[in-house]
Design an enzyme around this catalytic site. Structure first.
Site, PDB file in Angstrom:
ATOM      1  N   HIS A 201      10.846  -1.396   9.169  1.00 17.18           N
ATOM      2  CA  HIS A 201      10.304  -1.649   7.836  1.00 17.18           C
ATOM      3  C   HIS A 201      11.395  -1.979   6.820  1.00 17.18           C
ATOM      4  O   HIS A 201      11.260  -2.929   6.042  1.00 17.18           O
ATOM      5  CB  HIS A 201       9.496  -0.445   7.343  1.00 17.18           C
ATOM      6  CG  HIS A 201       8.155  -0.321   7.998  1.00 17.18           C
ATOM      7  ND1 HIS A 201       7.244   0.659   7.646  1.00 17.18           N
ATOM      8  CD2 HIS A 201       7.559  -1.055   8.962  1.00 17.18           C
ATOM      9  CE1 HIS A 201       6.165   0.521   8.384  1.00 17.18           C
ATOM     10  NE2 HIS A 201       6.336  -0.495   9.196  1.00 17.18           N
TER      11      HIS A 201
ATOM     12  N   ARG B 231      -6.871  -4.706  11.809  1.00 20.23           N
ATOM     13  CA  ARG B 231      -7.136  -4.252  10.447  1.00 20.23           C
ATOM     14  C   ARG B 231      -6.833  -5.296   9.377  1.00 20.23           C
ATOM     15  O   ARG B 231      -7.671  -5.583   8.527  1.00 20.23           O
ATOM     16  CB  ARG B 231      -6.335  -2.977  10.154  1.00 20.23           C
ATOM     17  CG  ARG B 231      -6.744  -1.796  11.007  1.00 20.23           C
ATOM     18  CD  ARG B 231      -8.162  -1.352  10.728  1.00 20.23           C
ATOM     19  NE  ARG B 231      -8.554  -0.209  11.533  1.00 20.23           N
ATOM     20  CZ  ARG B 231      -9.779   0.300  11.554  1.00 20.23           C
ATOM     21  NH1 ARG B 231     -10.731  -0.232  10.807  1.00 20.23           N
ATOM     22  NH2 ARG B 231     -10.065   1.341  12.325  1.00 20.23           N
TER      23      ARG B 231
ATOM     24  N   ILE C  38      -2.234  -3.216  14.568  1.00 22.70           N
ATOM     25  CA  ILE C  38      -2.682  -2.955  13.200  1.00 22.70           C
ATOM     26  C   ILE C  38      -2.886  -4.248  12.442  1.00 22.70           C
ATOM     27  O   ILE C  38      -3.822  -4.386  11.637  1.00 22.70           O
ATOM     28  CB  ILE C  38      -1.682  -2.027  12.470  1.00 22.70           C
ATOM     29  CG1 ILE C  38      -2.281  -1.503  11.165  1.00 22.70           C
ATOM     30  CG2 ILE C  38      -0.359  -2.731  12.214  1.00 22.70           C
ATOM     31  CD1 ILE C  38      -3.376  -0.512  11.341  1.00 22.70           C
ATOM     32  N   ALA C  39      -2.042  -5.238  12.683  1.00 26.13           N
ATOM     33  CA  ALA C  39      -2.185  -6.525  12.002  1.00 26.13           C
ATOM     34  C   ALA C  39      -3.454  -7.239  12.448  1.00 26.13           C
ATOM     35  O   ALA C  39      -4.179  -7.814  11.626  1.00 26.13           O
ATOM     36  CB  ALA C  39      -0.960  -7.400  12.276  1.00 26.13           C
TER      37      ALA C  39
ATOM     38  N   ASP D  51       3.476   8.762  11.645  1.00 25.21           N
ATOM     39  CA  ASP D  51       2.298   7.949  11.951  1.00 25.21           C
ATOM     40  C   ASP D  51       1.008   8.565  11.454  1.00 25.21           C
ATOM     41  O   ASP D  51       0.170   7.880  10.859  1.00 25.21           O
ATOM     42  CB  ASP D  51       2.194   7.706  13.462  1.00 25.21           C
ATOM     43  CG  ASP D  51       1.243   6.560  13.762  1.00 25.21           C
ATOM     44  OD1 ASP D  51       0.054   6.828  14.025  1.00 25.21           O
ATOM     45  OD2 ASP D  51       1.673   5.401  13.707  1.00 25.21           O
TER      46      ASP D  51
ATOM     47  N   LYS E 166       2.283   1.718   5.977  1.00 24.67           N
ATOM     48  CA  LYS E 166       2.813   3.080   5.931  1.00 24.67           C
ATOM     49  C   LYS E 166       3.220   3.501   7.352  1.00 24.67           C
ATOM     50  O   LYS E 166       2.723   2.918   8.335  1.00 24.67           O
ATOM     51  CB  LYS E 166       1.761   4.036   5.325  1.00 24.67           C
ATOM     52  CG  LYS E 166       0.359   3.943   5.933  1.00 24.67           C
ATOM     53  CD  LYS E 166       0.261   4.659   7.249  1.00 24.67           C
ATOM     54  CE  LYS E 166      -0.969   4.300   7.993  1.00 24.67           C
ATOM     55  NZ  LYS E 166      -0.826   4.612   9.443  1.00 24.67           N
TER      56      LYS E 166
ATOM     57  N   SER F 280       6.479 -13.264  14.863  1.00 26.67           N
ATOM     58  CA  SER F 280       6.897 -12.189  15.750  1.00 26.67           C
ATOM     59  C   SER F 280       8.127 -12.654  16.501  1.00 26.67           C
ATOM     60  O   SER F 280       8.214 -13.822  16.901  1.00 26.67           O
ATOM     61  CB  SER F 280       5.790 -11.832  16.746  1.00 26.67           C
ATOM     62  OG  SER F 280       6.270 -10.905  17.713  1.00 26.67           O
ATOM     63  N   ARG F 281       9.077 -11.760  16.692  1.00 23.64           N
ATOM     64  CA  ARG F 281      10.287 -12.117  17.424  1.00 23.64           C
ATOM     65  C   ARG F 281      10.092 -12.050  18.937  1.00 23.64           C
ATOM     66  O   ARG F 281      10.978 -12.451  19.692  1.00 23.64           O
ATOM     67  CB  ARG F 281      11.435 -11.209  16.993  1.00 23.64           C
ATOM     68  CG  ARG F 281      11.939 -11.532  15.588  1.00 23.64           C
ATOM     69  CD  ARG F 281      12.973 -10.555  15.106  1.00 23.64           C
ATOM     70  NE  ARG F 281      13.505 -10.955  13.791  1.00 23.64           N
ATOM     71  CZ  ARG F 281      14.206 -10.177  12.984  1.00 23.64           C
ATOM     72  NH1 ARG F 281      14.475  -8.927  13.350  1.00 23.64           N
ATOM     73  NH2 ARG F 281      14.647 -10.611  11.829  1.00 23.64           N
TER      74      ARG F 281
END
Length: 334
Positions: free
Chosen positions: A81, A20, A16-17, A180, A99, A38-39
């Site tokens: 989140h 989008r 999504i990152a 989702d 979301k 990011s881990r």
């Protein structure tokens, strides 16, 4: 109001990152994407190189420590989140969180209180609300073109062929249709009804991993208004939305969550169709521009996606979860 560009960081380097948010912020005016984190070892570096981003980190704290970063987009899975937004707020960053905002209402309530205490901007990333077609729809409703709203009908669902460990099916990642896909019709109904549902009834089917594969929701509001909604991650639905009023109705053809066409059928009038540019990869630009405009103006929340409504939606989701027998790890922590 300052004209200074809002400098963003991204936490979570998933699909999504990249598909989008990156195209959206590239198209959005007055915004700069400066760093990602990011881990997962090597994931942020690969993400940054593919997308021409200078900064990348394996630690969220390193990204959040950068003073030039004004705001953070949270793009991790639902189960993270709460802790990710909390961390960003602790570092004094404004936040746009994908979301569904959290896994439950208690998490949402705590984050909202924290953001308000620190006077930081916080918003759930329900990008659909900021699309020109949806803005037009809301104007038609506001000006009484279909009279008083009686019903909202909306659904969003798709078939998938993924492993049980995939985020959509994994209960440890708060997967399933409700959080989702169901968030789209639920948020859409909340936007149109502008009220708290008085009655909620949900039915659905859970798959082998324990998350809901498809589910449907009947919501009754004051003045006998009704919403008929459904979602799925294992069934192709028609993905359209309709609003029925006393003097006509409004239709949004599929896919309604990426609306670029709205149709007005008002009594004693010829049908009116409004079409807008297709919402492709850069569809996030509208919510990003809205968030950055609010941040530059010193506002702490969005009038289009207000925090109290996000909390109301999460409370509705809690009720649906209980009726479907859905319990996630986050629910044991609040």
């Amino acid at each position: 109001m300052t004209d200074k560009a809002v400098v963003w960081g991204v936490i979570g380097c998933g699909g999504i990152a990249e598909s989008r948010f990156v195209p959206g912020i590239t198209a959005a005016r007055g915004n700069v994407l400066s760093a990602v984190a990011s881990r997962s070892p090597g994931k942020a570096e690969d993400f940054a190189r593919r997308n021409g981003i200078h900064g990348y980190y394996q630690s969220y704290e390193e990204l959040l420590s950068r003073k030039e970063i004004d705001a953070v987009y949270i793009a991790t899975t639902h189960n993270f989140h709460y802790e990710n937004v909390k961390l960003a707020l602790e570092y004094g960053k404004h936040v746009l969180c994908e979301k569904s905002f959290t896994v439950n209402a208690d998490e949402a309530r705590k984050l909202i209180r924290m953001a308000r205490e620190r006077q930081l901007f916080l918003m759930e990333g329900m990008w659909t609300r900021f699309l020109p077609a949806i803005i037009q729809l809301r104007e038609w409703i506001k000006t009484g073109r279909i009279g008083e709203v009686l019903q909202v009908r909306a659904n969003f669902g798709f078939s998938i062929d993924v492993s049980p460990q995939h985020r959509l099916l994994n209960p440890d990642l708060a997967g399933g249709a409700l959080l989702d896909a169901g968030i789209y019709p639920l948020s859409f109904a909340s936007m149109v009804m502008e009220d708290k549902p008085q009655f909620i009834h949900a039915v659905g089917e859970k798959g082998s991993t324990g998350v809901d594969i498809h589910s449907a929701y009947l919501l009754k509001y004051p003045k006998n208004k009704i919403a008929l909604l459904s979602s799925a991650v294992g069934v192709d639905l028609n993905n359209r939305a309709d609003i029925l009023g006393t003097k006509g109705h409004i239709a949004i053809p599929a896919p309604f969550h990426r609306a670029c066409r709205v149709e007005l059928y008002a009594a004693n009038e010829d049908p009116l169709v409004q079409e807008f540019p297709p919402v492709d990869q850069d569809g996030f630009k509208y919510e990003i521009e809205a968030a950055s405009s609010a941040i530059r103006s010193g506002e702490t929340e969005s009038a289009v996606m207000p925090l109290d409504e996000t909390l109301l939606i999460m409370s509705t989701i809690d009720t649906i979860k209980k009726q479907l027998g859905l319990v996630y790890k986050n629910d044991h922590l609040t």
